[in-house]
Write a protein that holds these residues in place. Structure first.
Motif, PDB file in Angstrom:
ATOM      1  N   GLY A 195       0.779  -1.239   0.000  1.00 41.28           N
ATOM      2  CA  GLY A 195       0.000   0.000   0.000  1.00 41.28           C
ATOM      3  C   GLY A 195       0.805   1.281   0.000  1.00 41.28           C
ATOM      4  O   GLY A 195       0.276   2.352   0.268  1.00 41.28           O
ATOM      5  N   LYS A 196       2.092   1.197  -0.320  1.00 41.51           N
ATOM      6  CA  LYS A 196       2.896   2.419  -0.296  1.00 41.51           C
ATOM      7  C   LYS A 196       3.009   3.067  -1.673  1.00 41.51           C
ATOM      8  O   LYS A 196       3.361   4.231  -1.781  1.00 41.51           O
ATOM      9  CB  LYS A 196       4.291   2.118   0.239  1.00 41.51           C
ATOM     10  CG  LYS A 196       4.283   1.787   1.725  1.00 41.51           C
ATOM     11  CD  LYS A 196       5.608   2.159   2.359  1.00 41.51           C
ATOM     12  CE  LYS A 196       5.523   2.234   3.862  1.00 41.51           C
ATOM     13  NZ  LYS A 196       6.182   1.138   4.536  1.00 41.51           N
ATOM     14  N   GLY A 197       2.764   2.270  -2.707  1.00 42.29           N
ATOM     15  CA  GLY A 197       2.930   2.828  -4.040  1.00 42.29           C
ATOM     16  C   GLY A 197       2.241   1.972  -5.064  1.00 42.29           C
ATOM     17  O   GLY A 197       1.552   1.002  -4.722  1.00 42.29           O
ATOM     18  N   GLU A 198       2.379   2.324  -6.329  1.00 44.86           N
ATOM     19  CA  GLU A 198       1.726   1.539  -7.372  1.00 44.86           C
ATOM     20  C   GLU A 198       2.638   1.416  -8.584  1.00 44.86           C
ATOM     21  O   GLU A 198       3.576   2.195  -8.764  1.00 44.86           O
ATOM     22  CB  GLU A 198       0.409   2.199  -7.766  1.00 44.86           C
ATOM     23  CG  GLU A 198       0.610   3.619  -8.238  1.00 44.86           C
ATOM     24  CD  GLU A 198      -0.642   4.233  -8.844  1.00 44.86           C
ATOM     25  OE1 GLU A 198      -1.524   3.465  -9.232  1.00 44.86           O
ATOM     26  OE2 GLU A 198      -0.714   5.455  -8.934  1.00 44.86           O
ATOM     27  N   ILE A 199       2.310   0.413  -9.404  1.00 43.06           N
ATOM     28  CA  ILE A 199       3.045   0.215 -10.649  1.00 43.06           C
ATOM     29  C   ILE A 199       2.314   0.966 -11.750  1.00 43.06           C
ATOM     30  O   ILE A 199       1.091   0.862 -11.886  1.00 43.06           O
ATOM     31  CB  ILE A 199       3.098  -1.276 -10.996  1.00 43.06           C
ATOM     32  CG1 ILE A 199       3.905  -2.036  -9.957  1.00 43.06           C
ATOM     33  CG2 ILE A 199       3.666  -1.499 -12.376  1.00 43.06           C
ATOM     34  CD1 ILE A 199       5.376  -1.761  -9.997  1.00 43.06           C
ATOM     35  N   ILE A 200       3.047   1.749 -12.533  1.00 46.80           N
ATOM     36  CA  ILE A 200       2.433   2.389 -13.678  1.00 46.80           C
ATOM     37  C   ILE A 200       3.199   1.941 -14.907  1.00 46.80           C
ATOM     38  O   ILE A 200       4.391   1.630 -14.820  1.00 46.80           O
ATOM     39  CB  ILE A 200       2.486   3.931 -13.555  1.00 46.80           C
ATOM     40  CG1 ILE A 200       3.902   4.379 -13.160  1.00 46.80           C
ATOM     41  CG2 ILE A 200       1.485   4.426 -12.523  1.00 46.80           C
ATOM     42  CD1 ILE A 200       4.062   5.871 -13.118  1.00 46.80           C
ATOM     43  N   SER A 201       2.532   1.848 -16.038  1.00 45.57           N
ATOM     44  CA  SER A 201       3.320   1.529 -17.214  1.00 45.57           C
ATOM     45  C   SER A 201       2.797   2.270 -18.425  1.00 45.57           C
ATOM     46  O   SER A 201       1.618   2.621 -18.501  1.00 45.57           O
ATOM     47  CB  SER A 201       3.365   0.023 -17.475  1.00 45.57           C
ATOM     48  OG  SER A 201       2.094  -0.515 -17.408  1.00 45.57           O
ATOM     49  N   ALA A 202       3.685   2.526 -19.338  1.00 47.45           N
ATOM     50  CA  ALA A 202       3.330   3.221 -20.563  1.00 47.45           C
ATOM     51  C   ALA A 202       3.760   2.359 -21.730  1.00 47.45           C
ATOM     52  O   ALA A 202       4.789   1.694 -21.666  1.00 47.45           O
ATOM     53  CB  ALA A 202       4.034   4.561 -20.618  1.00 47.45           C
ATOM     54  N   PHE A 203       2.968   2.363 -22.776  1.00 48.46           N
ATOM     55  CA  PHE A 203       3.296   1.557 -23.942  1.00 48.46           C
ATOM     56  C   PHE A 203       3.819   2.444 -25.056  1.00 48.46           C
ATOM     57  O   PHE A 203       3.204   3.433 -25.414  1.00 48.46           O
ATOM     58  CB  PHE A 203       2.073   0.774 -24.414  1.00 48.46           C
ATOM     59  CG  PHE A 203       1.761  -0.384 -23.517  1.00 48.46           C
ATOM     60  CD1 PHE A 203       1.044  -0.199 -22.350  1.00 48.46           C
ATOM     61  CD2 PHE A 203       2.212  -1.651 -23.834  1.00 48.46           C
ATOM     62  CE1 PHE A 203       0.769  -1.258 -21.509  1.00 48.46           C
ATOM     63  CE2 PHE A 203       1.939  -2.721 -22.996  1.00 48.46           C
ATOM     64  CZ  PHE A 203       1.222  -2.522 -21.831  1.00 48.46           C
ATOM     65  N   GLY A 204       4.962   2.050 -25.576  1.00 51.34           N
ATOM     66  CA  GLY A 204       5.517   2.749 -26.719  1.00 51.34           C
ATOM     67  C   GLY A 204       5.466   1.820 -27.902  1.00 51.34           C
ATOM     68  O   GLY A 204       4.398   1.310 -28.257  1.00 51.34           O
TER      69      GLY A 204
END
Lengths: 310, 336, 565
Positions: free
Chosen positions: C272-281
């Motif tokens: 609960g301290k952070g999250e995964i983010i991702s971007a697609f190229g």
């Protein structure tokens, strides 16, 4: 010295019997009485037995990916569960043990033999000391990883062609680990030999004209057994761990070939999720090393005539 | 002994030159490439251009001689200039430049010394302080409970890879308990007690992981060697003479048992400067070990060559020191 | 609208408003962890992603790509186009007009001379500039006046946004780098470690491959930004450890490139301290299918077009290999949210993505078996197919990386179900991608039957990327194995399309050609695309304003980041 170890006050018939006893017989008697060594032997042979015959009873293919059953817990078909690709953990540990034990023991023996020979020769013959020790310095200084890359590039295909993919890579890995880990043994053995060869009994042997070869085998070698035994124990652990590092870099066994060291490093990310995946192979390595250590202790004690019979 | 030391020191020069040449051959043969870690979007022609700009187009002997000139002549001159403030010649000398950072390798080494000495150096000291008494007591009370526990812990310390012990410590002390930081801050400066305490906390885990492995090794050799000596005739003589048990063990036996231990420690000290590759990675200490492994992975030949050469010098030096120590520990050992 | 909704709406408003009116340097320190540390802060001398992104805090290009791949003006007021006259009718020049009042962090004004200098710096033949390909076909860059730059191309450029757009080609300050041209570039350690820029931060300390410290730029053009006073940019460790320090221990605010098993990431996220983010190229993990024979018995001619591959040139075989792969499983096991199934080697931007190859999305063992039967491969007694005494056996190589090894193992098993035997090999990345002439293990030499790796392209235009599979790009001993056409695909029709692509302008027309080229490669079966890869990063819950983009530096909008209390 064998006579010296005879228990005093034995009947005359006993002497005849005792004369038929060999040095190694004595050693065996002594060894058998060593509790630690017997426990060590038991564990070691249990592990060897398990990895040799285990796969015949637990016949699941360690490389088969049962993807639908991934991350499963303890069950009858998968006694230790499966990993994140659905491979059976127990089968992997058994199969990995075969490779790790074979690599660990062979590489350790190779390093031990090379190290002992270099150490004894350097310590005993003064004219060899300089060159051999400078060679040791060189090997200590060489960066391992680029050296491995070169060796793999030069010999992988040749060995593969000559011995087939698996044996070829086995020889390559054992050779590489052996050749790059004998230096410490050599330096330690040499240090001890330097001190030993000035001791009275060696001088005495020399003064009655004993040839160097005899002095080395009869007087020097038995006396440097303890550091060699310690090197052996540490050497097995070192070889098992180095193998995993080498394979991980793609310089050793193919990626779908389990070994203990590799199981530990591959599964380390799962330490918060499924700690047993990494802990079981780690415990297996530790148990092996521990048992070898106890066997080494027992052997050392058994071979020391001064404490034999105590 | 003095004679021997001087002879060995003189002999060390050609030895080291030969070692440096062999290292260069190995690095040159090794199939890595400095452009290997670049994104694939960089086209091959540009890569070739980069290689040429690094001097890879020149033949092997020239590159080796250039390195020798930069390392053995330019760097020392540069150091003298910095210390004394003189200007020697034009002052325009090419130093040994790393390929990946394009900065002088010697500066990188100096920059990384503090953290490596703090962590790896301290671990060696801790290891020796713990290991020698453990080895002595284990041997003196062979097969006692203390010996058995000591054996067990040291075998675990040696047989479990450091990456795994490090990870377990992080999970326990950083993640679960939150007591210790998992990332080593190299920009931290010790100025007062408070900041010293921060430094101790960030050093604690990497130092312990390394010390555990080293302790295991040294204590095993210490124990074995003590056992060999405890049954010698001279010990019996000393006891018969009426010497106190304490001085028999601590003076006579210990001194005679030190030879293998001295060897192990002498081999370990150059290792301090070589850094501890895996442990440094886990705790992000970024010392000399991490510098070396990055150099190797990036095929940064000048960096790896310089680092391993410094390493080789230390190995040769400390092996010489060990040899001299043998003679002091056991006066019967003579090299002349 | 209910009251509750209005209230939350108001809260969101006040939050964004608070961020917008925040004072510069009011949010303390931002901690970023890049487990591969930057080795230099001059992207022209390194080319690595980590260096480029660390440098993007300090030096800026004229325009950047945002998270949707749209160009955003940075040091200019508008993007030059054909419509606004910034691009000449014959497509050979582009004219950029710098914004008024942009200053370097040392207070001196940014001028057109700096832009011209940057071009001279990178194109100097002795400099070994890693970003030289951004200036391909540029014949001249001139300063029309103090704030106008005109770039001239030797050929018509339908997409002239290569130079000075995106993180790959930021502007250097002429005054600082004037002494560092050509061979001198490498000796300018001080400049390379602390370039002066126009970006939101300035360098205060840089330790190569270890740590960089940045402080807010006093002279940044937006007086309210950046919100953070300092940035600690730390390197070291591995991807799992980096994820742990953001998601579990909370020591860091942002960590980059976290290719870790999805189960592990979601377990860490549960703290609960952070999250995964991702971007697609545009990154696609793909298998290259060798069209030439890698048999070592051929000596110097192995892997060259003189010897076609004994069976992989048969497109039925490679189609069967593709059909046998269950890509969903590969995504689930190795990538999680950071991967999507793809059947195209050109999966993005959306206009360029083809939908004609979607047959590969679902595994079809029966169809694959039928294809192999049709091609004459019969299942032998050990389950491996044979034809004319030849076994259907493949050597499958890739670089060392735990996810790739997992994928390899899965694919090996999927292929075994259609009677294909596979030998796996992994090679250390620095060797595999290194291109060392003496090593047999490079991905250009391709002395294996199939090989797997990821490739992508910079920015949003696929022209150079699609030209990779033209005949003249085939690596061979004659060109020292330099070339990007790993499968050795050669088709005159394809080459004609490459030429046409270079002349066509207008996004729809270009997209049509790109899709046609992509489909041609898929039909020929020389590439088996597997996964459209995203770029997973972790961010702390207390960090706001992150808009992750894979089209530019991930940290492209770091000036807008702020602390959520």
């Amino acid at each position: 010295m064998t006579e010296g170890a005879l228990p005093a006050g034995q009947p005359v018939t006993g002497i005849v019997e005792a004369q038929s006893r060999s040095l190694w017989g004595d050693v065996w008697v002594q060894f058998r009485g060593h509790k630690g060594a017997m426990v060590g032997c038991f564990i070691f042979f249990a592990i060897v037995f398990l990895v040799l015959f285990g796969p015949m009873i637990h016949t699941v293919d360690p490389t088969y990916l049962d993807y639908r059953a991934k991350n499963s817990g303890w069950s009858l078909t998968h006694p230790l569960g499966t990993d994140n690709y659905g491979r059976d953990i127990f089968a992997q540990v058994l199969q990995g043990g075969r490779t790790s034990l074979a690599v660990g023991i062979t590489a350790m023996l190779l390093a031990l033999i090379v190290g002992t020979i270099v150490g004894v020769f350097a310590g005993f013959f003064r004219w060899l000391d300089g060159p051999l020790m400078r060679l040791t310095d060189l090997f200590l200084a060489l960066p391992l990883l680029p050296l491995l890359l070169v060796v793999v590039m030069l010999f992988r295909d040749t060995l593969r062609a000559a011995f087939g993919p698996e044996t070829g890579i086995f020889i390559l890995i054992v050779g590489v680990i052996g050749v790059t880990s004998w230096m410490q043994t050599a330096r330690i053995v040499r240090g001890d030999v330097l001190a030993l060869k000035e001791r009275e009994f060696v001088l005495a042997a020399r003064s009655i004209g004993t040839p160097s070869r005899r002095i080395i085998t009869r007087h020097i070698l038995p006396n440097i057994l303890s550091p060699i035994m310690v090197s052996a124990t540490l050497g097995i652990a070192n070889a098992i761990i180095t193998e995993s590092a080498v394979s991980f870099l793609g310089l050793g066994f193919p990626p779908d070939f389990p070994t203990w060291g590799r199981l530990v490093s591959d599964n380390q990310n799962f330490i918060g999720l499924n700690p047993q995946w990494a802990i079981i192979p780690a415990v297996a390595i530790s148990l092996t090393v521990l048992s070898v250590n106890f066997i080494g202790d027992g052997l050392r004690d058994a071979l020391d005539p001064r404490i034999r019979g105590r | 002994m003095l004679n021997y030391t001087i002879r060995r020191l003189l002999f060390a020069i050609p030895t080291l030159l030969a070692i440096s040449f062999i290292i260069f051959i190995v690095l040159d043969l090794s199939p890595g490439d400095p452009t290997g870690n670049l994104p694939l979007t960089i086209p091959p022609e540009v890569r070739e251009q980069i290689r040429l700009s690094l001097g890879l187009g020149e033949p092997f002997p020239i590159r080796y001689l250039k390195w020798c000139q930069q390392f053995f002549i330019n760097e020392p001159l540069n150091m003298i200039e910095q210390w004394t403030g003189w200007t020697i010649g034009s002052g325009e000398r090419l130093r040994v430049l790393s390929w990946s950072t394009r900065s002088p390798v010697v500066d990188l080494v100096v920059e990384r010394m503090p953290q490596t000495l703090w962590v790896v150096g301290m671990s060696q000291i801790v290891a020796v302080i713990i290991a020698v008494p453990i080895g002595v007591i284990s041997a003196y009370k062979q097969y006692s409970i203390f010996d058995q526990i000591g054996t067990f812990i040291s075998m675990i310390g040696f047989s479990v890879p450091t990456f795994f012990t490090g990870l377990i410590l992080i999970v326990i002390f950083s993640v679960q308990l939150g007591w210790l930081p998992s990332v080593y801050d190299t920009t931290h400066r010790v100025t007062d007690w408070n900041s010293f305490w921060v430094q101790v906390r960030q050093m604690a885990m990497p130092t312990m992981v390394l010390a555990l492995a080293t302790t295991a090794q040294i204590s095993r050799f210490m124990r074995a060697s003590m056992l060999d000596n405890l049954n010698q005739d001279y010990v019996r003589t000393a006891r018969a003479k009426g010497l106190r048990e304490r001085s028999v063990v601590m003076i006579h036996v210990l001194r005679n048992s030190m030879i293998p231990v001295v060897t192990v420690i002498a081999l370990g000290i150059p290792g301090v400067f070589g850094g501890a590759i895996i442990t440094e990675q886990i705790f992000k200490v970024n010392g000399l070990g991490q510098l070396l492994i990055l150099g190797i992975q990036g095929a940064d030949i000048p960096l790896v060559q310089t680092l391993t050469f410094i390493f080789a010098v230390l190995i040769v030096m400390f092996n010489l020191i060990a040899d001299v120590l043998y003679g002091i520990l056991d006066p019967r050992i003579r090299y002349d | 609208m209910t009251l509750a909704k209005m209230l939350t709406g108001a809260a969101v408003l006040s939050l964004t408003a608070g961020a917008a009116f925040a004072e510069r340097a009011s949010d303390g320190q931002l901690n970023i962890l890049y487990w591969q540390a930057p080795s230099i802060l001059n992207p022209y001398l390194s080319g690595g992603t980590k260096e480029l992104e660390a440098a993007s805090l300090v030096i800026e290009p004229l325009a950047r790509y945002d998270e949707t791949g749209t160009m955003v003006p940075y040091l200019v007021d508008e993007i030059p186009t054909l419509e606004n006259g910034g691009i000449s009718e014959d497509l050979t020049t582009i004219t950029w007009k710098l914004s008024d009042g942009v200053v370097w962090s040392d207070g001196t004004p940014l001028t057109a001379e700096d832009v011209v200098f940057t071009w001279e710096y990178c194109t100097n033949p002795d400099g070994g500039c890693a970003q030289a390909s951004n200036f391909t076909d540029v014949t001249n860059v001139e300063a029309v006046d103090a704030s106008t730059v005109k770039i001239t191309f030797g050929v018509a450029k339908p997409f002239p946004y290569g130079p000075f757009v995106g993180g790959q080609s930021p502007i250097l300050q002429k005054a600082q780098f004037a002494e560092c041209l050509g061979a001198k570039a490498v000796e300018c350690t001080e400049q390379n470690f602390a370039p002066i820029g126009t970006g939101p931060f300035t360098v205060t300390e840089f330790k190569a491959n270890d740590v960089a410290l940045f402080a807010a730029n006093e002279n940044y053009r937006d007086p309210a930004k950046p919100a953070f006073a300092t940035v600690l940019f730390k390197g070291g460790g591995d991807a799992a450890a980096a994820a742990r320090s953001v998601l579990e221990t909370g020591e860091f605010d942002y960590a980059w490139n976290l290719q870790v098993e999805p189960e592990v990431l979601s377990q860490m996220q549960a703290a609960g301290k952070g999250e995964i983010i991702s971007a697609f190229g545009t990154s696609v993990e793909r298998i290259m299918v060798n069209q030439t024979n890698p048999d070592s018995a051929l000596g110097d001619e192995r892997g060259t077009v003189k010897h076609p591959h004994p069976f992989l040139t048969d497109r039925r075989v490679s189609r069967a290999l593709s059909l046998a792969i269950d890509r969903e499983i590969l995504v689930e096991a190795g990538y999680g949210a950071a991967g999507q199934v793809t059947c195209n080697v050109l999966p993005a931007p959306a206009v360029y993505a083809s939908t004609n190859n979607d047959w590969c999305k679902t595994q079809d063992i029966a169809a694959a078996n039928a294809l192999l039967d049709e091609a004459g491969w019969e299942v032998g007694s050990d389950g491996v197919r044979t034809k004319d005494g030849m076994r259907l056996s493949l050597l499958y190589q890739t670089s060392t990386n735990s996810v790739r090894q997992g994928t390899q193992a899965l694919i090996k098993q999927m292929w075994s179900e259609i009677g294909v035997e596979t030998e796996l090999r992994n090679i250390d990345g620095s060797v595999f991608f290194g291109g060392d002439q003496s090593s047999p293990d490079t991905f250009q030499k391709f002395f294996a039957d199939v090989e797997m790796y990821t490739n992508n392209f910079d920015g949003t235009d696929p022209e150079t990327y699609m030209a990779n599979w033209a005949c003249n790009e085939i690596p061979s001993p004659e060109n020292q194995w330099l070339g990007d056409n790993m499968p050795r695909h050669c088709n005159p029709e394809y080459d004609a399309l490459v030429a046409e692509f270079g002349k066509t302008s207008g996004i729809e027309a270009r997209a049509a050609i790109a899709i046609k080229m992509n489909d041609m490669l898929m039909e020929a079966g020389v590439i088996i695309p597997l996964i459209h890869r995203g770029n997973p990063s972790a961010k702390s819950n207390t960090l706001g304003g992150v808009k992750m983009s894979d089209w530019d530096s991930e940290l492209w909008n770091i000036a807008d980041w702020y602390r959520i209390d």
